[in-house]
Scaffold this motif. Structure first.
Motif, PDB file in Angstrom:
ATOM      1  N   LYS A 480       6.485   0.045   0.671  1.00  0.00           N
ATOM      2  CA  LYS A 480       7.148  -0.080  -0.632  1.00  0.00           C
ATOM      3  C   LYS A 480       6.172   0.155  -1.776  1.00  0.00           C
ATOM      4  CE  LYS A 480      10.836  -3.426   0.391  1.00  0.00           C
ATOM      5  NZ  LYS A 480      11.288  -4.823   0.118  1.00  0.00           N
ATOM      6  N   ARG A 481       4.933  -0.246  -1.556  1.00  0.00           N
ATOM      7  CA  ARG A 481       3.918  -0.133  -2.608  1.00  0.00           C
ATOM      8  C   ARG A 481       3.139   1.165  -2.519  1.00  0.00           C
ATOM      9  NH1 ARG A 481       5.379  -4.997  -1.359  1.00  0.00           N
ATOM     10  NH2 ARG A 481       5.301  -6.706  -2.876  1.00  0.00           N
ATOM     11  N   GLU A 482       3.605   2.064  -1.658  1.00  0.00           N
ATOM     12  CA  GLU A 482       3.031   3.405  -1.503  1.00  0.00           C
ATOM     13  C   GLU A 482       1.544   3.356  -1.162  1.00  0.00           C
ATOM     14  OE1 GLU A 482       4.023   5.553  -5.038  1.00  0.00           O
ATOM     15  OE2 GLU A 482       6.129   5.758  -4.477  1.00  0.00           O
ATOM     16  N   ILE A 483       1.189   2.362  -0.334  1.00  0.00           N
ATOM     17  CA  ILE A 483      -0.178   2.274   0.172  1.00  0.00           C
ATOM     18  C   ILE A 483      -0.244   3.123   1.440  1.00  0.00           C
ATOM     19  CG2 ILE A 483      -1.954   0.733   1.084  1.00  0.00           C
ATOM     20  CD1 ILE A 483      -0.662  -1.507  -0.606  1.00  0.00           C
ATOM     21  N   ARG A 484      -1.025   4.177   1.424  1.00  0.00           N
ATOM     22  CA  ARG A 484      -1.026   5.137   2.537  1.00  0.00           C
ATOM     23  C   ARG A 484      -2.004   4.781   3.643  1.00  0.00           C
ATOM     24  NH1 ARG A 484      -2.275  10.761   0.040  1.00  0.00           N
ATOM     25  NH2 ARG A 484      -3.621   9.493  -1.294  1.00  0.00           N
ATOM     26  N   TYR A 485      -3.116   4.153   3.304  1.00  0.00           N
ATOM     27  CA  TYR A 485      -4.159   3.916   4.290  1.00  0.00           C
ATOM     28  C   TYR A 485      -4.312   2.408   4.516  1.00  0.00           C
ATOM     29  CZ  TYR A 485      -5.054   8.732   2.994  1.00  0.00           C
ATOM     30  OH  TYR A 485      -4.917  10.077   2.745  1.00  0.00           O
ATOM     31  N   PHE A 486      -3.841   1.956   5.675  1.00  0.00           N
ATOM     32  CA  PHE A 486      -3.855   0.525   5.954  1.00  0.00           C
ATOM     33  C   PHE A 486      -3.908   0.283   7.457  1.00  0.00           C
ATOM     34  CE2 PHE A 486       0.555   1.792   6.133  1.00  0.00           C
ATOM     35  CZ  PHE A 486       1.079   1.064   7.201  1.00  0.00           C
ATOM     36  N   VAL A 487      -4.243  -0.966   7.830  1.00  0.00           N
ATOM     37  CA  VAL A 487      -4.281  -1.403   9.221  1.00  0.00           C
ATOM     38  C   VAL A 487      -3.644  -2.783   9.300  1.00  0.00           C
ATOM     39  CG1 VAL A 487      -5.766  -2.153  11.125  1.00  0.00           C
ATOM     40  CG2 VAL A 487      -6.335  -0.073   9.848  1.00  0.00           C
ATOM     41  N   VAL A 488      -2.761  -2.984  10.270  1.00  0.00           N
ATOM     42  CA  VAL A 488      -2.166  -4.290  10.554  1.00  0.00           C
ATOM     43  C   VAL A 488      -2.451  -4.609  12.017  1.00  0.00           C
ATOM     44  CG1 VAL A 488      -0.091  -5.713  10.541  1.00  0.00           C
ATOM     45  CG2 VAL A 488      -0.308  -3.812   8.923  1.00  0.00           C
ATOM     46  N   SER A 489      -2.903  -5.813  12.302  1.00  0.00           N
ATOM     47  CA  SER A 489      -3.171  -6.179  13.693  1.00  0.00           C
ATOM     48  C   SER A 489      -2.815  -7.640  13.939  1.00  0.00           C
ATOM     49  CB  SER A 489      -4.630  -5.914  14.066  1.00  0.00           C
ATOM     50  OG  SER A 489      -5.498  -6.776  13.366  1.00  0.00           O
ATOM     51  N   THR A 490      -2.762  -7.991  15.233  1.00  0.00           N
ATOM     52  CA  THR A 490      -2.316  -9.326  15.655  1.00  0.00           C
ATOM     53  C   THR A 490      -3.233  -9.844  16.746  1.00  0.00           C
ATOM     54  OG1 THR A 490      -0.033  -8.644  15.251  1.00  0.00           O
ATOM     55  CG2 THR A 490      -0.355 -10.644  16.526  1.00  0.00           C
ATOM     56  N   ARG A 491      -3.416 -11.162  16.768  1.00  0.00           N
ATOM     57  CA  ARG A 491      -4.173 -11.812  17.843  1.00  0.00           C
ATOM     58  C   ARG A 491      -3.486 -13.133  18.182  1.00  0.00           C
ATOM     59  NH1 ARG A 491     -10.044 -13.167  16.201  1.00  0.00           N
ATOM     60  NH2 ARG A 491      -9.239 -15.204  15.602  1.00  0.00           N
ATOM     61  N   VAL A 492      -3.295 -13.396  19.467  1.00  0.00           N
ATOM     62  CA  VAL A 492      -2.744 -14.668  19.927  1.00  0.00           C
ATOM     63  C   VAL A 492      -3.909 -15.487  20.466  1.00  0.00           C
ATOM     64  CG1 VAL A 492      -1.067 -15.813  21.420  1.00  0.00           C
ATOM     65  CG2 VAL A 492      -0.578 -13.522  20.523  1.00  0.00           C
ATOM     66  N   THR A 493      -4.145 -16.648  19.882  1.00  0.00           N
ATOM     67  CA  THR A 493      -5.359 -17.398  20.211  1.00  0.00           C
ATOM     68  C   THR A 493      -5.021 -18.698  20.938  1.00  0.00           C
ATOM     69  OG1 THR A 493      -5.416 -18.378  17.990  1.00  0.00           O
ATOM     70  CG2 THR A 493      -6.625 -16.343  18.312  1.00  0.00           C
ATOM     71  N   GLN A 494      -5.301 -19.828  20.330  1.00  0.00           N
ATOM     72  CA  GLN A 494      -5.124 -21.106  21.015  1.00  0.00           C
ATOM     73  C   GLN A 494      -3.703 -21.243  21.581  1.00  0.00           C
ATOM     74  OE1 GLN A 494      -6.689 -20.636  18.094  1.00  0.00           O
ATOM     75  NE2 GLN A 494      -8.042 -22.329  17.557  1.00  0.00           N
ATOM     76  N   SER A 495      -3.617 -21.604  22.869  1.00  0.00           N
ATOM     77  CA  SER A 495      -2.304 -21.746  23.500  1.00  0.00           C
ATOM     78  C   SER A 495      -2.096 -23.176  23.991  1.00  0.00           C
ATOM     79  CB  SER A 495      -2.147 -20.758  24.659  1.00  0.00           C
ATOM     80  OG  SER A 495      -3.158 -20.943  25.630  1.00  0.00           O
ATOM     81  N   GLU A 515      -2.407  -0.575  -9.202  1.00  0.00           N
ATOM     82  CA  GLU A 515      -2.335  -1.947  -9.682  1.00  0.00           C
ATOM     83  C   GLU A 515      -3.524  -2.763  -9.166  1.00  0.00           C
ATOM     84  OE1 GLU A 515       1.636  -3.705  -9.274  1.00  0.00           O
ATOM     85  OE2 GLU A 515       2.271  -1.765  -8.514  1.00  0.00           O
ATOM     86  N   ASP A 516      -3.539  -4.016  -9.535  1.00  0.00           N
ATOM     87  CA  ASP A 516      -4.549  -4.951  -9.061  1.00  0.00           C
ATOM     88  C   ASP A 516      -4.390  -5.122  -7.555  1.00  0.00           C
ATOM     89  OD1 ASP A 516      -5.934  -7.238  -8.292  1.00  0.00           O
ATOM     90  OD2 ASP A 516      -5.642  -8.231 -10.215  1.00  0.00           O
ATOM     91  N   SER A 517      -5.369  -4.649  -6.777  1.00  0.00           N
ATOM     92  CA  SER A 517      -5.238  -4.645  -5.321  1.00  0.00           C
ATOM     93  C   SER A 517      -5.175  -6.056  -4.745  1.00  0.00           C
ATOM     94  CB  SER A 517      -6.396  -3.872  -4.685  1.00  0.00           C
ATOM     95  OG  SER A 517      -7.638  -4.449  -5.050  1.00  0.00           O
ATOM     96  N   LEU A 518      -5.931  -6.987  -5.326  1.00  0.00           N
ATOM     97  CA  LEU A 518      -5.897  -8.355  -4.836  1.00  0.00           C
ATOM     98  C   LEU A 518      -4.532  -8.977  -5.084  1.00  0.00           C
ATOM     99  CD1 LEU A 518      -7.227 -10.782  -3.573  1.00  0.00           C
ATOM    100  CD2 LEU A 518      -8.178 -11.377  -5.805  1.00  0.00           C
ATOM    101  N   LYS A 519      -3.970  -8.703  -6.237  1.00  0.00           N
ATOM    102  CA  LYS A 519      -2.628  -9.210  -6.544  1.00  0.00           C
ATOM    103  C   LYS A 519      -1.617  -8.659  -5.544  1.00  0.00           C
ATOM    104  CE  LYS A 519       0.914  -9.242 -10.157  1.00  0.00           C
ATOM    105  NZ  LYS A 519       1.292  -8.746 -11.508  1.00  0.00           N
ATOM    106  N   LEU A 520      -1.733  -7.369  -5.214  1.00  0.00           N
ATOM    107  CA  LEU A 520      -0.833  -6.764  -4.238  1.00  0.00           C
ATOM    108  C   LEU A 520      -0.982  -7.424  -2.876  1.00  0.00           C
ATOM    109  CD1 LEU A 520      -0.906  -2.909  -4.890  1.00  0.00           C
ATOM    110  CD2 LEU A 520       0.882  -4.541  -5.437  1.00  0.00           C
ATOM    111  N   PHE A 521      -2.225  -7.663  -2.478  1.00  0.00           N
ATOM    112  CA  PHE A 521      -2.453  -8.299  -1.178  1.00  0.00           C
ATOM    113  C   PHE A 521      -1.802  -9.674  -1.142  1.00  0.00           C
ATOM    114  CE2 PHE A 521      -4.477 -10.835   1.995  1.00  0.00           C
ATOM    115  CZ  PHE A 521      -4.735  -9.956   3.034  1.00  0.00           C
ATOM    116  N   MET A 522      -1.981 -10.459  -2.196  1.00  0.00           N
ATOM    117  CA  MET A 522      -1.420 -11.807  -2.223  1.00  0.00           C
ATOM    118  C   MET A 522       0.104 -11.766  -2.201  1.00  0.00           C
ATOM    119  SD  MET A 522      -4.119 -13.530  -2.057  1.00  0.00           S
ATOM    120  CE  MET A 522      -3.383 -15.150  -2.193  1.00  0.00           C
ATOM    121  N   GLU A 523       0.694 -10.774  -2.864  1.00  0.00           N
ATOM    122  CA  GLU A 523       2.147 -10.623  -2.829  1.00  0.00           C
ATOM    123  C   GLU A 523       2.627 -10.349  -1.410  1.00  0.00           C
ATOM    124  OE1 GLU A 523       3.097  -7.473  -5.484  1.00  0.00           O
ATOM    125  OE2 GLU A 523       2.817  -8.658  -7.307  1.00  0.00           O
ATOM    126  N   ILE A 524       1.932  -9.437  -0.722  1.00  0.00           N
ATOM    127  CA  ILE A 524       2.320  -9.079   0.638  1.00  0.00           C
ATOM    128  C   ILE A 524       2.128 -10.258   1.578  1.00  0.00           C
ATOM    129  CG2 ILE A 524       1.796  -7.574   2.597  1.00  0.00           C
ATOM    130  CD1 ILE A 524       0.947  -5.433   0.522  1.00  0.00           C
TER     131      ILE A 524
END
Length: 593
Positions: A480-495, A515-524
């Motif tokens: 939605k924010r037209e960010i083209r270059y990004f990485v999302v990952s997941t880790r399952v830890t303590q069980s 825009e303010d990149s930190l503000k965008l990160f906090m919104e997401i």
């Protein structure tokens, strides 16, 4: 007690911690990722990765984020001017009379005004911190803490207890109080082991001691604590208690509430402490659990009795490769159901697995051939898709016979889900990589990449749904924010028997974001947190609430729960001396005091 021990000074935190630690980020001053002469490497000699040339990592950054590592931000410069402190002469005189050391030095104050969120780091690097503590206070024993709190209460001083300032919830960030002097109660000079009982397998520590110093001191006597959060090098026993912390080896040694037997806490009305040390008592509500997770808002813990273990004969790492995150989670579930978890077991998704591989140093001529063989084996013989595989890292501790039997049982379960061995070396590397992740975050910031993690816990029947939905939510919000270059990952830890802790990581290039990149990160992140809660996840598994997540706290504990917290706060701290502003927002708390 069996043994009194000498009172030694901590190796981690000097009073002027800026002499050893970074002022603008995570960790030691002499340890960091650098880019020089076309190569990325890690300098310093404290970690296994130190001195390595990381060409694969450099190439991945270039390709994934479409940037040139040479175009780094210029290094931030330490400030030379600081806001003047709001002085209370009577309070300072009271500290002097009590023999309590303190400092109004600007750098000392700034080093303790923050935690380790992206918001904190940006404030430091841009010299835009909204509030510094007015005075840093270094008590050296329980009695000095008692006296400091008494004087603070008399002169209406706000006290903010801190340890290693490793919080990622804004819990240790100085609250925006402008009408009262704020004293930062730095507990790190209270860092001694007071006694050790070999017969009872317990020890008593002052709460300002850092995790690595606890293990170092216990190790001299053949014992260990076994509590290893990712921040264990710098976080303290008091911080673990205040945030209700969990460590990577909780399966064997327990979470902090399982390890701590007895706590001594100084409150605004006196000292709260159980009057005996025993394995269990039935005398009404356990007030230890009022202290766990209180985040510096009810008082400050000064001493704690903890359970200790003998150092195990065998420490063995292992790794397992699965065809997908889904099959890996099912494997974790069965291991938990049969209560076969080793000391640590963590599952990385495909993205995290690849990042771990990229942090391997560029090796010899045979490295490329070896990687080809591994790829051929996984994709052809095992039928795995290289872009879907997930990797579990395991740590076994105990005697040789029990470790061998334990590992055999887990391998048998892994085979049911198509898992294959990934080797001891990869298991150890995956475990140790944890301690440099925060350094990567700071290096990424220098490269114009904003990135951070956030965690939750969830029941097993919702685990995969949560992983899928939250990842999709993040990717949708990024698009939605037209960010083209990004990485999302997941880790399952303590069980656990009934669920697990799940981490999410988001990194994106912010050079292309208008825009303010930190503000965008906090919104997401905020939208992702809403999705986590909607999927049955918790507000936090072990990072705590702080100020960052306090808006969700009432919904998580109910209005009755908030009222109960307010009643406890009013009883223990009626003058709001411990005004950290965590858990309940100050405006909501004010109405209850």
């Amino acid at each position: 007690m069996d043994q009194q021990v000498p009172r030694e000074i901590s190796r981690v935190f000097p009073k002027h911690r800026q002499d050893v630690l970074r002022w603008d980020g995570w960790g030691y001053k002499d340890s960091k990722f650098v880019y020089k002469n076309g190569a990325i490497s890690f300098v310093g000699d404290r970690y296994p990765i130190s001195g390595s040339r990381l060409d694969n990592f450099r190439d991945w950054i270039t390709d994934m984020f479409n940037l040139d590592p040479a175009l780094m931000n210029s290094a931030a410069t330490p400030p030379t001017e600081f806001p003047k402190p709001l002085r209370n002469e009577n309070f300072l005189t009271g500290l002097k009379e009590a023999g309590v050391e303190f400092s109004e030095d600007g750098m000392d104050r700034m080093m303790r005004c923050h935690g380790q969120t992206l918001t904190d780091i940006e404030s430091l690097r841009k010299h835009k911190y909204k509030r510094l503590p007015d005075v840093v206070i270094w008590p050296n024993c329980h009695e000095q803490v008692v006296k400091t709190v008494e004087v603070a209460a008399f002169y209406n001083i706000a006290l903010i207890p801190v340890g290693g300032n490793t919080s990622v919830s804004l819990a240790s960030t100085t609250p925006l109080i402008y009408d009262r002097t704020i004293g930062c109660l730095d507990m790190t000079q209270m860092n001694r082991m007071l006694w050790l009982s070999e017969k009872n397998l317990t020890a008593c520590f002052e709460t300002g001691i850092a995790g690595q110093d606890i293990e170092r001191e216990l190790g001299k006597h053949g014992f260990m604590l076994g509590h290893e959060p990712d921040s264990y090098e710098f976080s303290t026993l008091g911080g673990w208690i205040a945030t209700r912390a969990s460590g990577m080896k909780k399966n064997r040694y327990g979470n902090i509430e399982d390890i701590v037997v007895r706590i001594k806490m100084v409150t605004g009305k006196g000292v709260l402490e159980k009057q005996c040390t025993a394995p269990r008592v039935s005398v009404g509500p356990d007030f230890n659990h009022v202290i766990f997770g209180s985040e510096g808002t009810l008082g400050v813990a000064t001493e704690a009795v903890v359970k200790i273990r003998r150092i195990p004969d065998v420490i063995h790492y292992e790794s397992l490769v699965f065809g997908s995150l889904e099959t890996g989670v099912r494997f974790l579930r069965e291991v938990a159901e049969k209560r076969l978890q080793p000391a640590s077991i963590r599952l990385m998704d495909n993205t995290q697995f690849k990042c771990g591989v990229l942090l391997d140093p560029k090796g010899s001529f045979f490295t490329g051939f070896y990687e080809f063989v591994k790829r051929f084996y996984l994709t052809t013989i095992c039928g795995f898709e290289i872009d879907r595989i997930a990797v579990a890292t395991l740590l076994f501790e105990g005697d040789a016979k029990s470790v061998a039997y334990h590992e055999e049982q887990i391998i048998r379960i892994a085979k049911k889900y198509g898992g294959v061995g990934g080797g001891e070396k990869n298991g150890k590397k995956g475990y140790m990589l944890t301690f440099v992740v925060a350094y990567i975050r700071d290096f990424a910031w220098d490269l114009n990449i904003v990135g951070e993690s956030f965690e939750t816990s969830v029941a097993w029947d919702k685990c995969l749904l949560l992983c899928t939905n939250v990842r999709a939510c993040i990717e949708r919000e990024v698009a939605k924010r037209e960010i083209r270059y990004f990485v999302v990952s997941t880790r399952v830890t303590q069980s656990y028997d009934d669920g697990a802790c799940v981490y999410f990581y988001l990194l994106f290039k912010h050079l292309d974001v208008p825009e303010d990149s930190l503000k965008l990160f906090m919104e997401i992140e905020e939208i992702a947190r809403e999705e986590i809660l909607a999927c049955g996840g918790t507000l936090s598994h072990h990072h705590g609430v702080g100020k960052l997540r306090s808006k969700w706290y009432p919904a998580c504990v109910s209005e009755v729960g908030v009222g109960l917290y307010g009643a406890i706060k009013n009883e223990l701290d009626p003058k709001n001396i411990f005004a950290a502003g965590n858990l309940v927002r100050p405006e909501d708390l004010k109405a209850r005091l």
